[in-house]
Each structure stands twice: as C-alpha cells, then as structure tokens.
Design an enzyme around this catalytic site. Structure first.
Site, PDB file in Angstrom:
ATOM      1  N   LYS A 105       0.929  -1.289  -0.090  1.00  0.00           N
ATOM      2  CA  LYS A 105       0.110   0.065  -0.166  1.00  0.00           C
ATOM      3  C   LYS A 105       0.882   1.116  -0.135  1.00  0.00           C
ATOM      4  O   LYS A 105       0.664   2.288  -0.796  1.00  0.00           O
ATOM      5  CB  LYS A 105      -0.947   0.125   1.228  1.00  0.00           C
ATOM      6  CG  LYS A 105      -2.077  -1.029   1.268  1.00  0.00           C
ATOM      7  CD  LYS A 105      -3.252  -0.571   2.114  1.00  0.00           C
ATOM      8  CE  LYS A 105      -2.696  -0.724   3.637  1.00  0.00           C
ATOM      9  NZ  LYS A 105      -2.492  -2.372   4.087  1.00  0.00           N
ATOM     10  N   CYS A 139     -12.639   2.217  16.224  1.00  0.00           N
ATOM     11  CA  CYS A 139     -11.437   1.594  16.280  1.00  0.00           C
ATOM     12  C   CYS A 139     -10.471   1.572  17.356  1.00  0.00           C
ATOM     13  O   CYS A 139      -9.605   0.867  17.768  1.00  0.00           O
ATOM     14  CB  CYS A 139     -10.486   1.773  14.647  1.00  0.00           C
ATOM     15  SG  CYS A 139      -9.652   3.076  14.783  1.00  0.00           S
ATOM     16  N   MET A 140     -10.466   2.774  18.086  1.00  0.00           N
ATOM     17  CA  MET A 140      -9.426   3.004  19.153  1.00  0.00           C
ATOM     18  C   MET A 140      -9.880   3.323  20.538  1.00  0.00           C
ATOM     19  O   MET A 140      -9.131   3.261  21.316  1.00  0.00           O
ATOM     20  CB  MET A 140      -8.391   4.182  18.751  1.00  0.00           C
ATOM     21  CG  MET A 140      -7.698   3.960  17.703  1.00  0.00           C
ATOM     22  SD  MET A 140      -6.916   2.174  17.505  1.00  0.00           S
ATOM     23  CE  MET A 140      -6.033   1.838  19.135  1.00  0.00           C
ATOM     24  N   MET A 175      -7.641  -4.359  16.458  1.00  0.00           N
ATOM     25  CA  MET A 175      -9.124  -4.254  16.206  1.00  0.00           C
ATOM     26  C   MET A 175      -9.664  -5.651  16.924  1.00  0.00           C
ATOM     27  O   MET A 175     -10.778  -5.463  17.684  1.00  0.00           O
ATOM     28  CB  MET A 175      -9.588  -4.347  15.010  1.00  0.00           C
ATOM     29  CG  MET A 175      -9.303  -3.095  14.300  1.00  0.00           C
ATOM     30  SD  MET A 175      -9.822  -1.722  15.137  1.00  0.00           S
ATOM     31  CE  MET A 175      -8.447  -0.643  15.078  1.00  0.00           C
ATOM     32  N   GLY A 216      -4.986   1.675  14.122  1.00  0.00           N
ATOM     33  CA  GLY A 216      -5.422   1.107  12.698  1.00  0.00           C
ATOM     34  C   GLY A 216      -5.014   2.326  11.852  1.00  0.00           C
ATOM     35  O   GLY A 216      -4.265   2.157  10.656  1.00  0.00           O
ATOM     36  N   GLN A 217      -5.313   3.481  12.022  1.00  0.00           N
ATOM     37  CA  GLN A 217      -5.261   4.688  11.238  1.00  0.00           C
ATOM     38  C   GLN A 217      -4.110   5.663  11.157  1.00  0.00           C
ATOM     39  O   GLN A 217      -3.538   5.640  12.438  1.00  0.00           O
ATOM     40  CB  GLN A 217      -6.594   5.605  11.457  1.00  0.00           C
ATOM     41  CG  GLN A 217      -8.003   4.764  11.199  1.00  0.00           C
ATOM     42  CD  GLN A 217      -9.003   5.833  11.184  1.00  0.00           C
ATOM     43  OE1 GLN A 217      -9.151   6.231  10.324  1.00  0.00           O
ATOM     44  NE2 GLN A 217      -9.846   5.573  12.239  1.00  0.00           N
TER      45      GLN A 217
HETATM   46  S1  SF4 Z   1       2.324   2.657   7.223  1.00  0.00           S
HETATM   47 FE1  SF4 Z   1       1.175   0.866   6.961  1.00  0.00          FE
HETATM   48  S2  SF4 Z   1       0.119   0.860   4.920  1.00  0.00           S
HETATM   49 FE2  SF4 Z   1       1.866   2.259   4.769  1.00  0.00          FE
HETATM   50  S3  SF4 Z   1       3.746   1.158   4.182  1.00  0.00           S
HETATM   51 FE3  SF4 Z   1       3.805   1.174   6.677  1.00  0.00          FE
HETATM   52  S4  SF4 Z   1       2.725  -0.618   6.793  1.00  0.00           S
HETATM   53 FE4  SF4 Z   1       2.273  -0.298   4.778  1.00  0.00          FE
END
Ligand code: SF4
Lengths: 772, 78
Positions: A87, A176-177, A361, A398-399
């Site tokens: 990503k 989420c948190m 999560m 998560g975010q």
């Molecule tokens: S912050 Fe998360 S999504 Fe972005 S490169 Fe690192 S592990 Fe991958």
C-alpha cells in the site's frame, strides 16, 4: 507529459516488485538502489508519513513536473528504515483516480450540481447557523477521522466545542481505538503506549492477541520476522479466532472462541499466581488492585448510559476472583486446551524472557473492549514486564492519525486537547488558549459515534459535517443510519476525495485535498508526530479540510479565533495546539523540529524523545526516585482490574448458527475508496468475499466462488464464497472484508458496543448462511 | 508499449553474474537487493514482440533460477 506518464508507470512497476519482494522475503532491503535512484525526470524527493495505516512508515515521494510519480521507503525514518508494504509503495497513485472530486456540489431539487466552492461554503455556514438557531446548539455535529491531520481535528474541535458550544465532535477512531483509550486510562490514567517499536528488537516472545499483523501492520510484522531470523529463541505466538497469514508465519497458533479472550487472560493470571511467577517487588511498589461493575450491558438501545465505578480491593481478593478461571474451567469456555493456557502463562511468567503483546481491532472492537485491554495489562503488570525494552503491552492503531488527531487533539465528545470537558481546569485552559468565554465549553459530553448517528436518525441532530471518512460503509447496523441520514430535514455535508456511499447521502460535497496535497501532521501508534509539507497541488478547487473549517468559521464570525491566512496556517495552528501539552508528560516538538525530521516521539523534553514512559532511565516525567513511576494515576500506581468473562452481545444459536467476523485485507485501506482506485491493488483483490471453513462449505454445498447469502437479524447480503484462501475461519464462523462498497457487510452487523469505551464490536454477531 | 516488473532469483552463488547478464540486455533495468539473493527486473519495451523476445532471453539466462511477474502494463490494453 508522455515521458512523465511512462516514468510514473515504471515507478509503479518497480514499487510493485519491491512490495512483492518485501512480502516474500521479510527484511529484504534495496537501500543502495534507494540512494542511487533519482530516476529520469524525478526532480525532488520529499518526506511524508504513509497515510495507509497507523504504523506510520516514513516515505520519500518523488515528484516530476508537479506530479507525485514515485515512492520509496525513507531510510531516515526509524519506523520502517526504508521498507514499505504494497500500500505504501502504491500510495501516490491513489491521488490520481479518474473520478477525483475536484469541484463542490450542492443538491438542488434532488440532484447534485456543481457550484464554486465559495458558494458551497456559504451554504454550509448558513445551514449550520440556521439549524443551530432553530433547534439549539446540539442539533449540529462534526464527524471526523483518524485520517484527519492534526490541524484538521484541532480546528474542528475549536470551532464546535469552543465557539459553537457543542460537544458534538466525534471521529471514526471511536470505531477503532476507543477501547484502547479507556483501557489505558483505567489502567494507567494516561493514554497511549508506554513502549515503542524498538521493543520489537528486544523481545524474545511476541504474542499477537486477535491481531493479523502480517496483513494489517506488515512492516512491523516483517521487523518481528527478521528479529526471529537474526536472534536465537525468538517466538511468535498467534492467539486468534481464525487462521490468517500471521498464523502461517507464527511458531504457534492458539485458537479461542470469540469473546473468550477475557477468560483466557484471567486464566493466565491465575497460573502466574499459582506458580509463584508474580514479580512481588514490582507489584508491591507499583500496582494497586481494583474492581468495577459487572453485567454492564451492550448498548443496543437508544440513550443507553453506563458509568463504571472503581472499588479498591487487595491482592488476596484478586486471587480469589481468579479461582473461577483455572485453565481447566477456561478450557470449557474458550476451547483452548488447558495445556495451551499454561504454556502461554509460562512464557509471560518466565523471568528470563522479554515479552511483547500486540493487539489492535480484535481486542478493541469488542463489547468488553476496555476490559480485555485491562486484562492484558494485568498479565504484564503481575510479572513486571512493562516499560522496559522488549517488555511491552502494545496497543497498535489502525489509522495514520488515530493517536495524533483523535486521542491527542481529543476529537471525541468528552475530550479537549488537554483533558476532558467535565473538568473545570481543562475547560479553563481550553477557553484561554482558544480565546472564548469558558461558559462556551459545555461540561457535559453529548453523543458518542453510534449515539450520534442514532440522534441523526431520531432528528435530535439535523446538521452533520463528515470529513475524511465513509460512515455509510462503516457504521454497524448500517441500514438504520443510512435511512436516518436520508430523512427529509437532515442536512449532511461531506468533504472527501472520491465519490462514496457517504457522498451519495450528502446535500453538499466539498472537494478535499488529499494527504500530500496539503501540509499537515499525523501521529502514529508509538507517540510519533510526523510532519509533511504540501508536496503537490490539489486538483481543481480541492481544499484542505483544515482550511474548509476555517472558511466556515470565518463566515460564522469567528475571525478572532481563526485569524490565519491561507499562505501560512499550519505552523501557527501547531504552535497554538502545542500549548495544551506543555510539560514533561506530553511535551510536543516545535514546528521547526517536526519539519526537519522523519517523525518525533513525545514527550519531547529538552530536545530528547521519550522511548519508554514510566521508566526514569528514559522518561523525564518520572519523579519518585524509584525504578518506575506510574504517574498517570493519583496513587502513582498502575491498576490491575478484576474483570470477569461476560458473553458477547449476540452469539450463535439454533436460528443464527454462525459467528460473523469482519475486517481488512493487506491490499485495501478501510472502505477501499482510495486503494480500489489503484490498479495494482484493485486487481490484486478486486471484490469482497466470505471466507468459510471448507467443511461448512461442503455442508452448505458451496464451492469456491459460489454465492452465499449471509443473513442476520438486521439484514442480509449475498456474496461469493472463498474457501481455503488467505484466511480460514474455524467451523461455525465466517469472515468478510469490508473494503468493497458493493457488498455492504455492515447492513448485517450489530451496533452493540463496549459500555465504557462506546466502541462497537465488528467481530461478533450471529448469522445464518444459505446457498444463494 | 509494455512495462513489466519481475522478481528474478539467481542460481546458487550466481547473483553477481545474473546482474551482469541482465545489465547487458537492452530495455532492462536491474535492481539487486542488498541482503538477499533477489533481483528486481523492470522491462520497458516498445512493443509486445520485443517484450516477448526479451522475456524469452531472460528466462534462458544460465544464472537464473526462477522468474516471477510482479507487475504488468501494456499501453495498448488501456
Ligand atoms: S504505514 Fe502501513 S500501509 Fe503504509 S507502508 Fe507502512 S505498513 Fe504499509
């Protein structure tokens, strides 16, 4: 132009190959290429944190002709040391989807029509004022995000809480948190982890609690794997409800029945005490024991309220409480063999092993989310494995800015940038910094997220402004909240970068600048604040969310509180915000330092970052002349809580006989509105599916790819089956990724939440299956 | 105008020769990993025919153990 486009595609090809290599060969490095690669036509590389998860990897973005054309890992960022996941490598392509929203739109006679952004902002300000004047201050609301930049969240809070006098400010990090926050607050009195990612380089044992790190935090997982390769005896224990890519790489997978992590955690404590593995010195000096209310409900009804009360108990009472959790008794509840529970306890109990627990999560989206956070802290506290390198109970986010923007800025109904609205001193501090009368700040919290959308449905809220999030995909029990948002006299404003099911319900759509098209800061899982400059221009009339809020604030007459110019507003906003955190417990780095470095960890005191809190060797806030100082609580101790196992809000029964679990896949970010516009990521997983155990699939008469209907008490959804794919649930459970807006799995999920954190449980509800 | 990227794994102790062999090929960029026997190969060719030929040549290199595709793009298909 032709050359740029080609170079762009070539960089994507390189990025893909590097990402594939990274996932196949953990720890692989292409550092010398990074140093050499300018690439033809790439004029400049600029630093930024990645925006696609809470790990906060540092990226370098290559720009050519005003377009972001390439990405490489930032070798100066200690988070990822030059690595990225797929990503990250493809992240800049998310800026250039063909259907980017570049102009404002206003609904006229039922149809969205393009208007100049100034006209749309006028309408937003008018509607906000009119609604507030007619229905009262709590009829208007702001719903933001853990992907808001820190300045976005700060100005939202200042406008709504300070100027408009409503605590109707929430963010999707509630989803989420929130349980992580209440877990930290109840156990330590202060939010956010005591440790940092460097724990990975010291721990001997990693226990992942319901956490598929291989897909959700791949760069950290790969750091764990390379430590295991490099250092003898390092082990990864995957404690989970389904088999995942994490299970494939782990040394051992232990499967538990959903919700019974509570019982297993208590059983580990039972074993630790029974075997005399308690670190008596640590416990006597630094821990106190407490219990709270039990049978606390699930929040499925409107206007649900709950407040806990703490009662102090002693070690003997805690020991007695644990008698219900012998491994043999817990085996019956959890399905985890007693021997496995004893094994887990022996790892935590062995004084020569350093243990780090990771969760995200699985523990937070839990109707007893606060409790299970407390219980994992209990384990670490009993054996004194905390706040030292490698010994870390570590709650991952998560975010990219759930910590920075939501938890630190305090964009939740009860929070302020420092402290809570209920506290007079905290209100006074906010009023002084914000230059508003203290009476403006309401001492009562209003609606948490689920209740806020219920209020929109009921009509208690009439105006809602949604930024950087997609609640019409992510709200549990979704149909109710979408129907509510569509009711006649509701006015919904959505700021976003692509069309989504949320922009579908909007009365006004504001085109937003995305990530590096604006200046800003994120705050990652390890208390690291990460600044990024504006690297490329936003398209069309797209504008940063911060500046959209400032424009509306100025139209509402708050020029004094929002005096900044569009040429220079991030630096003064940061310096104003920083005043809330003065002092050694939370001091933030000045703007100039943030602008220079690839992230700075707070507390940042006398030019030094704090890696392990509560430990005087690292933390300048420790004052008690002891080996640890848990200064968050008034008794200067960390709190162990007696919290029982209580069942899920809805469990499988005769009629609805399967558990439904939902989550993510590595290729897609949340609802997929950005990553599905990146061809490589989209093609890797083009649509969602339901994972079914092969024997359950055989019983249903379904083969791979055939359609299955998932039915709950709230709704139903038909989608293709995936059997023996990357994840395999246990018998009696199905798993559905939520990234695909064509399959709205949240029409099926339940809006039950943890009564303390108010965070919904997306991991457990009851469904039945039919072959479609 | 296809662009492809591959992961190339050399035969035992043949990383250096694989990189050398690949570097002599036209339309071919080579990015070796620093710490593993893995080489990223990016091909940027004027047409499909050249791409196929190049792929064939790479696959026949004596130092190559295996080649796997990571990314493929062909302008004609857009
Ligand atoms: S912050 Fe998360 S999504 Fe972005 S490169 Fe690192 S592990 Fe991958």
């Amino acid at each position: 132009m032709k050359l740029d486009r080609r170079e762009f595609i070539k960089q994507a090809a390189i990025g893909s190959a590097l990402a594939t290599a990274g996932s196949l060969f953990p720890g692989i490095s292409f550092g010398s290429w990074n140093r050499l690669a300018g690439g033809p036509g790439v004029l400049a590389w600029q630093k930024t944190p990645c925006r696609f998860c809470g790990t906060g990897c540092g990226l370098l973005v290559g720009v050519s002709d005003g377009r972001a054309v390439a990405v490489k890992g930032d070798p100066n960022c200690t988070v990822n040391k030059g690595l990225c996941c797929m990503k990250g490598y493809h992240s800049v392509q998310a800026l250039y989807g063909r259907d980017r929203i570049t102009t404002a739109k206003v609904r006229k006679n039922g149809t969205l029509v393009e208007v100049p952004i100034s006209e749309a902002l006028n309408l937003v300000a008018e509607k906000l004022k009119e609604t507030r004047d007619t229905y009262g201050k709590d009829s208007v609301a702001m719903y933001g995000s853990g992907q808001w930049t820190i300045p976005d969240g700060y100005v939202a809070s200042k406008l709504f809480k300070g100027c408009l006098g409503t605590n109707n400010v929430e963010a999707n990090a509630r989803l989420c948190m929130a349980s992580a926050v209440t877990g930290f607050m109840t156990s330590f009195g202060l939010d956010e982890p005591m440790g940092c990612y460097e724990d990975i380089d010291h721990a001997d044992v990693f226990v992942t609690w319901g956490n598929n790190m291989a897909e959700m935090h791949p760069v950290l997982f790969s750091r764990m794997l390379s430590n295991r390769k490099r250092r003898a005896g390092v082990k990864i224990i995957d404690f989970a409800t389904r088999f995942t890519r994490t299970s494939q790489a782990a040394d051992k997978t232990i499967i538990f029945k959903p919700q019974t992590d509570l019982a297993v955690a208590n059983s580990i404590c039972y074993e630790i005490i029974k075997n005399n593995w308690v670190n008596d010195n640590f416990v006597n000096e630094h821990v106190s024991f407490h219990k709270g209310k039990t049978n606390i409900g699930y929040g499925t009804e409107d206007h649900f309220t709950f407040s806990d009360s703490a009662e102090t108990i002693d070690f003997e009472a805690f020991k007695l409480f644990l008698e219900d959790y012998t491994p043999e008794k817990v085996e019956k509840i959890s399905g985890v063999p007693a021997e496995e529970i004893k094994y887990l306890a022996s790892l935590y109990g062995n004084p020569s092993l350093k243990v780090t627990s990771f969760w995200c999560m699985g523990m937070n989206q839990h109707t007893r989310g606060t409790w299970i956070n407390n219980l994992v802290y209990n384990i670490h506290l009993l054996v004194g494995k905390i706040s030292t390198p490698g010994n870390s109970p570590f709650s991952l986010t998560g975010q990219p800015s759930a910590c920075g923007t939501v938890r630190e800025v305090g964009t939740l109904t009860h929070k302020l940038p420092h402290g809570v609205v209920m506290n007079e001193n905290d209100r006074q501090m906010a009023a002084e910094i914000w230059q508003v009368p203290v009476e403006n700040i309401d001492p009562k919290p209003s609606y948490h997220t689920v209740e806020m959308f219920r209020a929109l449905d009921r009509g208690d809220i009439k105006f809602m402004w949604i930024q950087v999030t997609n609640p019409m995909v992510t709200m549990p029990n979704l149909r109710r909240y979408r129907d509510g948002a569509l009711k006649d006299d509701r006015f919904v404003v959505v700021s976003d970068v692509y069309p989504t099911p949320t922009t579908d319900v909007a009365d006004v759509i504001l085109p937003a600048a995305m990530w590096i098209e604006q200046e800003g800061m994120f705050g990652n899982s390890e208390r690291r604040t990460q600044h990024f400059a504006q690297i490329v221009d936003p398209p069309g009339e797209a504008m940063s969310d911060t500046w959209q809020i400032i424009e509306v604030a100025k139209r509402l007459g708050f020029e004094k509180q929002f005096p900044w110019s569009q040429d220079n507003y991030i630096e003064p906003i940061w310096e104003e915000y920083r005043r809330f955190h003065t002092g050694p417990k939370h001091e933030m780095a000045p703007y100039t330092v943030l602008a220079e470095r690839s992230g700075v960890q707070w507390p940042f005191v006398d030019g030094r970052e704090t890696r392990w809190r509560y430990n005087p060797a690292y933390d300048p806030a420790c004052k008690n002349d002891k080996d640890f100082d848990f200064y968050g609580k008034k008794d200067n101790r960390a709190w162990i809580w007696a919290r029982p196992y209580e069942p899920a809000a809805e469990s499988p029964d005769e009629e609805y006989n399967f558990w439904l679990n939902t989550g993510r896949v590595i290729e897609h970010w949340h609802t997929g509105s950005m990553t599905r516009r990146v061809p490589v990521l989209h093609n890797a997983v083009p649509s969602s599916y339901v994972e079914i155990h092969p024997e359950d699939a055989a019983d249903l008469g379904v083969v791979n790819g055939e359609l299955v209907k998932i039915i709950s008490r709230r709704g139903e959804l038909t989608m293709p089956a995936q059997i023996n794919g990357r994840g395999v649930p246990v018998r009696g459970m199905v798993f559905v990724p939520f990234f695909d807006e064509s399959y709205l799995i949240n029409e099926v999920t339940l809006d039950a939440f943890c009564p303390i954190s108010k965070q919904p449980d997306y991991k457990k509800c009851a469904v039945r299956l039919e072959k479609a | 105008m296809p662009i492809f990227s591959y992961l190339a794994i050399p035969k035992r102790d043949a990383r250096k020769s694989l990189c050398e062999e690949l570097s002599t090929l036209e339309h071919c960029q080579v990015i070796p990993a620093d710490n593993q026997d893995v080489v990223v190969v990016v091909t940027d060719t004027p047409d499909e025919h050249t791409e196929k030929q190049l792929q064939h040549t790479i696959k026949s290199l004596p130092s190559l153990q295996s080649l796997s595709l990571a990314f493929g793009y062909n302008e004609k298909l857009e």
